[in-house]
Write an enzyme that holds these catalytic residues in place. Sequence first.
Site, PDB file in Angstrom:
ATOM      1  N   ASP A  90       0.889  -1.100  -0.128  1.00  0.00           N
ATOM      2  CA  ASP A  90       0.069   0.085   0.047  1.00  0.00           C
ATOM      3  C   ASP A  90       1.034   1.083  -0.084  1.00  0.00           C
ATOM      4  O   ASP A  90       1.946   1.319   0.463  1.00  0.00           O
ATOM      5  CB  ASP A  90      -0.904  -0.096   1.327  1.00  0.00           C
ATOM      6  CG  ASP A  90      -1.911   0.974   0.982  1.00  0.00           C
ATOM      7  OD1 ASP A  90      -2.136   1.583   0.148  1.00  0.00           O
ATOM      8  OD2 ASP A  90      -2.313   1.518   1.958  1.00  0.00           O
ATOM      9  N   ASP A 267      -8.375  -6.730   0.271  1.00  0.00           N
ATOM     10  CA  ASP A 267      -7.387  -7.160   1.528  1.00  0.00           C
ATOM     11  C   ASP A 267      -8.236  -6.681   2.803  1.00  0.00           C
ATOM     12  O   ASP A 267      -8.864  -5.773   2.532  1.00  0.00           O
ATOM     13  CB  ASP A 267      -6.191  -6.481   1.528  1.00  0.00           C
ATOM     14  CG  ASP A 267      -6.458  -4.943   1.521  1.00  0.00           C
ATOM     15  OD1 ASP A 267      -6.951  -4.209   0.668  1.00  0.00           O
ATOM     16  OD2 ASP A 267      -6.003  -4.467   2.535  1.00  0.00           O
TER      17      ASP A 267
END
Length: 373
Positions: A90, A267
């Site tokens: 991320d 996720d």
Amino acid sequence: MIQIQYKDTQTRARTGVLSLPHGDVEIPAFMPVGTNGTVKALKHQTVDQMGYTLILGNTYHLYLRPGMEVIKNAGGLHKFTSWKHNILTDSGGFQVFSLAPFRKIREEGVRFRSHIDGAYHIFTPESVVETQEAFGSDVQMVLDVCTPPDISHKEALNALKITTNWAKRARKRWDSRVEGYEGRLFGIIQGNFYEDLRKRSAEEILELDTPGIAIGGLSVGEPPEMFKDYLHYTAQFLPDDKPRYVMGIGTPDYMLEAVEAGIDMFDCVYPTRIARNGTCFTRDGLIALKNQKFLLDNLPIDPECDCPVCKQYSRSYLRHLFKAKEILGPMLVSEHNLHFLCRFMEEIRLSIRDDRFKVYKDSFLKRYNSKGL
RNA sequence: GGGGAGGUUCCCGAGUGGUCAAAGGGGGCAGACUGUAAAUCUGUUGCUUCGGCUUCGAAGGUUCAAAUCCUUCUCUCCCCA
């Protein structure tokens, strides 16, 4: 990069294989979150053996600690952590949101204070691509501006404009990546909870033609109906030939909804976080092991689960571990929860293959929400 | 035997006349957790027919009023012999 093998005829659900530098990933796929280069409480081997071939890492956290020097010195994030499968990192965009009091967003980038030592740092769309490239990320995310529900159209538009601009800059920087680096860049659609902005963001992000597309800014505190509405609304703009990723969802109901909307990846910290707090997934919904009612319960967490934890340990014993604050409790329940989701994903893929996803979804949810326990 | 300290709600521990059913921890119970500042956080924790009732080692006393003051008893701990 993505091969769709089967499509459900009643919904947008699809199944296939996502090919990444560190191997193939069957989709739809859940990705466990390993913020600090570890899926908390689990050995890599355990995560690997369950069948996970793609996990998350976090640019914000790893950049601050251990820092780039350490990760570069180790030869990248895979070598540093010894995880041999894929890693999606991320960008730090979510921390721009979750650490809001500590940051200031400017056109150039985001200036923030470390939650560790209070030091000032700046992330720009370019620096974040460079950082993730140095990690050797298999999938890297563009820096974006994630916003909470209940902000004005004007504020949401502003965040969207910055997100698009940053995505353009990220794309440009990614285009000049070093030869040999095969990590994919995913753009992120924002637009808060305004249809016109979601549509506009989708158009602007798709225009950049990144190898994958994510829907961000969902599951940030909005009611479930709103999540569902904006998920489906936004998902309709996604092209067939690219992997589609909804960021930050991890409950079975949300995942089923996303699969139905044609999403391939998601996720979430939820499964591992609730595990550390003593809550488990079962076919019949969540159970909180710390509850008194499990004091003398010799059944496994989920009698139908075939994971090593359920084969060996009772609810009574696991409850004891949590009450005694023993580290084994979080370890075992984390393993169970991820195992549960892994099997859940397998079933979903199978149901799509057999063109009965909708039936599977309804029957799963009927039981999951029945409070059978 | 002499001297000293102390016994508070499940536990530890604050409280030295009314604002005390009694701070704060712990424990118990329950809830929350969705691109991880999270093995975290929140609520609750004497009984109640919600009018009250019963608690601060025990019994008695002073006072309009006591966990708090007095008397006796009892138990624990420390020092000296």
